[in-house]
Design an enzyme around this catalytic site. Structure first.
Site, short mmCIF file in Angstrom:
data_model
loop_
_atom_site.label_atom_id
_atom_site.label_comp_id
_atom_site.label_asym_id
_atom_site.label_seq_id
_atom_site.Cartn_x
_atom_site.Cartn_y
_atom_site.Cartn_z
N TYR A 27 -4.43 -13.64 -30.21
CA TYR A 27 -5.01 -13.40 -28.88
C TYR A 27 -5.41 -11.92 -28.77
O TYR A 27 -5.10 -11.23 -27.83
CB TYR A 27 -4.00 -13.78 -27.79
CG TYR A 27 -4.66 -14.17 -26.48
CD1 TYR A 27 -5.45 -15.32 -26.40
CD2 TYR A 27 -4.49 -13.40 -25.33
CE1 TYR A 27 -6.05 -15.69 -25.21
CE2 TYR A 27 -5.08 -13.77 -24.12
CZ TYR A 27 -5.86 -14.92 -24.07
OH TYR A 27 -6.46 -15.28 -22.89
N GLY A 28 -6.09 -11.46 -29.85
CA GLY A 28 -6.63 -10.10 -29.85
C GLY A 28 -8.04 -10.12 -29.29
O GLY A 28 -8.36 -10.92 -28.41
N SER A 54 5.29 -12.10 -30.04
CA SER A 54 3.95 -11.52 -29.90
C SER A 54 3.80 -10.74 -28.59
O SER A 54 4.14 -11.26 -27.52
CB SER A 54 2.90 -12.64 -29.92
OG SER A 54 1.66 -12.12 -29.52
N HIS A 111 -14.87 -14.96 -39.62
CA HIS A 111 -15.24 -14.03 -40.70
C HIS A 111 -14.97 -14.78 -42.00
O HIS A 111 -13.96 -15.49 -42.11
CB HIS A 111 -14.39 -12.77 -40.57
CG HIS A 111 -14.68 -11.70 -41.58
ND1 HIS A 111 -15.88 -11.60 -42.27
CD2 HIS A 111 -13.94 -10.64 -42.01
CE1 HIS A 111 -15.83 -10.54 -43.07
NE2 HIS A 111 -14.67 -9.95 -42.93
N GLY A 137 -14.99 -8.38 -30.60
CA GLY A 137 -14.49 -9.48 -29.78
C GLY A 137 -14.72 -9.27 -28.30
O GLY A 137 -15.08 -10.21 -27.58
N GLU A 198 -19.69 -2.50 -43.07
CA GLU A 198 -18.71 -1.58 -42.48
C GLU A 198 -18.28 -0.49 -43.47
O GLU A 198 -18.11 0.67 -43.08
CB GLU A 198 -17.52 -2.33 -41.89
CG GLU A 198 -16.67 -3.09 -42.85
CD GLU A 198 -15.86 -4.21 -42.20
OE1 GLU A 198 -16.07 -4.52 -41.02
OE2 GLU A 198 -15.02 -4.82 -42.91
N1 LIG Z 1 -17.85 -12.12 -36.60
C1 LIG Z 1 -17.70 -10.82 -36.37
O1 LIG Z 1 -18.66 -10.05 -36.22
C2 LIG Z 1 -16.31 -10.29 -36.23
C3 LIG Z 1 -16.11 -9.03 -35.66
C4 LIG Z 1 -14.80 -8.56 -35.54
C5 LIG Z 1 -13.73 -9.34 -36.00
N2 LIG Z 1 -13.98 -10.56 -36.55
C6 LIG Z 1 -12.89 -11.41 -37.04
O2 LIG Z 1 -12.10 -11.89 -35.96
C7 LIG Z 1 -10.77 -12.11 -36.40
C8 LIG Z 1 -9.82 -11.42 -35.44
O3 LIG Z 1 -10.23 -10.09 -35.29
P1 LIG Z 1 -9.92 -9.26 -33.96
O4 LIG Z 1 -10.90 -8.15 -33.91
O5 LIG Z 1 -9.80 -10.18 -32.80
O6 LIG Z 1 -8.48 -8.68 -34.31
P2 LIG Z 1 -7.38 -8.05 -33.31
O7 LIG Z 1 -7.96 -7.70 -32.00
O8 LIG Z 1 -6.70 -6.99 -34.12
O9 LIG Z 1 -6.35 -9.26 -33.07
C9 LIG Z 1 -5.61 -9.73 -34.12
C10 LIG Z 1 -4.69 -10.83 -33.63
O10 LIG Z 1 -4.04 -11.28 -34.81
C11 LIG Z 1 -2.70 -11.53 -34.51
N3 LIG Z 1 -1.88 -11.40 -35.72
C12 LIG Z 1 -1.80 -10.35 -36.57
N4 LIG Z 1 -0.94 -10.62 -37.55
C13 LIG Z 1 -0.46 -11.87 -37.31
C14 LIG Z 1 0.48 -12.71 -37.98
N5 LIG Z 1 1.08 -12.31 -39.09
N6 LIG Z 1 0.73 -13.91 -37.43
C15 LIG Z 1 0.12 -14.32 -36.31
N7 LIG Z 1 -0.78 -13.58 -35.64
C16 LIG Z 1 -1.05 -12.37 -36.14
C17 LIG Z 1 -2.32 -10.45 -33.51
O11 LIG Z 1 -1.23 -10.98 -32.85
P3 LIG Z 1 -0.33 -10.23 -31.74
O12 LIG Z 1 -1.15 -10.35 -30.51
O13 LIG Z 1 0.90 -11.06 -31.76
O14 LIG Z 1 -0.15 -8.81 -32.23
C18 LIG Z 1 -3.60 -10.36 -32.66
O15 LIG Z 1 -3.54 -11.23 -31.57
C19 LIG Z 1 -10.71 -11.60 -37.84
O16 LIG Z 1 -10.93 -12.70 -38.70
C20 LIG Z 1 -11.90 -10.65 -37.91
O17 LIG Z 1 -12.44 -10.44 -39.20
C21 LIG Z 1 -15.24 -11.06 -36.67
#
Ligand SMILES: NC(=O)c1ccc[n+]([C@@H]2O[C@H](COP(=O)([O-])OP(=O)(O)OC[C@H]3O[C@@H](n4cnc5c(N)ncnc54)[C@H](OP(=O)(O)O)[C@@H]3O)[C@@H](O)[C@H]2O)c1
Length: 330
Positions: A27-28, A54, A111, A137, A198
């Site tokens: 839920y990031g 979390s 991704h 996001g 990136e």
């Molecule tokens: N398509 C695109 O252009 C694009 C752009 C950016 C990102 N993305 C992709 O989107 C995805 C998420 O990215 P984001 O930017 O949303 O990341 P983010 O804001 O850092 O959020 C990451 C989430 O992952 C959870 N997490 C981390 N480690 C974990 C674990 N071991 N078990 C369970 N949950 C865990 C965290 O949980 P907690 O809340 O519990 O800490 C947090 O809610 C990735 O696959 C990234 O590559 C895609």
């Protein structure tokens, strides 16, 4: 050059997803935006799956979602959208999803990283879908609320259900991407483009150029403040022009002196960085970068933390703080 045709909202049927229970892991930035947009778009049932302890639990609950464990999500959902940090996907799959998953449950990613570089080896009974809203996001939600959306890219690596393409497109429509345009891709293409972009250009390349420019001017005897303004602070204005008008449009909008000089050195800089960029392509496509990053994650991100402190300790950061304080920006 041929560019693909876009799909828009009117080309896509949301109903394959309306019948589904969808669990979102994480839920990031992306997780929250996907959950809210998909619910607002009328996707059947959206669960949010979080790890034990979390810090995001309160936010997901106050947004009105049922929060479940990763194991419960694996047991209940028809599709799981894995929106947790990429480097954790292997452990999430092995420890929580694979041992508990409902037969035939499909996987959705935004991704290509964890499938393309082998962090997850999905069984043959599941759809493996990429539904990437291209951008940070937070922008997925902000643009949706304003009535717009980000550009979306979809791919299916496995189509066990026979409806994976339709689910991928419906998911992107639910995110709001059908308002901007949805295009086909592959996991390989999306993963390499995102990571090369990136590393070589948007983050690593840009910071290397800015830092080198600053150091060169300071070594030439200029004041750090002047050097910072001209090599770091003004990046925003040029990035904005390129975003709105393209590179040629940016050139047309700046002074002739800047344009003449920049055209003159662009080729020399490009020649110097080309071999580095080619190395990055090999490092990423061979999976070596993914292996290094997962190994660092397993060592509590020691390498990342060390690099972060080195960057924060650079003299340029103190100059930047001084300028931002003078401008009332911090
Ligand atoms: N398509 C695109 O252009 C694009 C752009 C950016 C990102 N993305 C992709 O989107 C995805 C998420 O990215 P984001 O930017 O949303 O990341 P983010 O804001 O850092 O959020 C990451 C989430 O992952 C959870 N997490 C981390 N480690 C974990 C674990 N071991 N078990 C369970 N949950 C865990 C965290 O949980 P907690 O809340 O519990 O800490 C947090 O809610 C990735 O696959 C990234 O590559 C895609």
């Amino acid at each position: 050059m041929t560019l693909p045709d876009a799909l828009y909202d009117h080309d896509i049927d949301l109903s394959p997803l309306q019948a589904c229970t969808l669990a979102i892991i994480g839920y990031g930035n992306h997780g929250r935006s996907h959950a809210l947009n998909l619910r607002d778009s009328g996707v059947g049932k959206v669960l949010v799956a979080l790890r034990e302890g979390s810090p995001s639990r309160g936010k997901a609950t106050s947004d009105g979602f049922d929060v479940v464990s990763l194991g419960e999500a694996a047991a209940r959902a028809d599709y799981i959208s894995i929106l947790a940090a990429d480097e954790a996907h292997g452990a999430i799959w092995t420890d929580h999803v694979a041992p508990n998953r409902k037969a035939g449950q499909g996987l959705i990613f935004c991704h290509g990283f964890s499938i393309e570089y082998g962090l997850i080896d999905p069984p043959a009974d599941c759809d493996v879908i990429l539904a990437a809203a291209k951008g940070p996001g937070g922008a997925v939600r902000e643009s949706f609320v304003r009535g717009g959306g980000l550009t979306g890219f979809w791919a299916t690596q496995q189509d066990a259900s026979g409806q994976a393409d339709d689910i991928a497109k419906a998911y992107l429509k639910g995110l709001g991407c059908g308002r901007a345009g949805i295009f086909p891709t592959s996991f390989r293409e999306e993963a390499l483009a995102d990571i090369l972009g990136e590393q070589a250009v948007l983050v690593g390349g840009m910071c290397a150029l800015a830092r080198q420019g600053y150091e060169t001017l300071v070594e030439a005897g200029l004041s750090p403040l002047m050097a910072y303004i001209d090599t770091v602070h003004e990046l925003k204005y040029i990035a904005e022009l390129i975003h709105m008008r393209g590179i040629a449009g940016m050139y047309a909008a700046i002074s002739d002196t800047a344009e003449f000089g920049a055209h003159g050195v662009e080729a020399r800089i490009a020649d110097a960085v080309k071999p580095v960029f080619e190395d990055i392509v090999s490092d990423v496509t061979s999976g070596a970068f993914a292996r290094r990053w997962v190994a660092d994650f397993e060592q509590d991100r020691a390498g990342l933390h060390a690099a972060r402190s080195r960057a924060a300790g650079h003299e340029l950061e103190a100059t930047g703080r001084y300028l931002r304080q003078a401008l009332g920006l911090e």
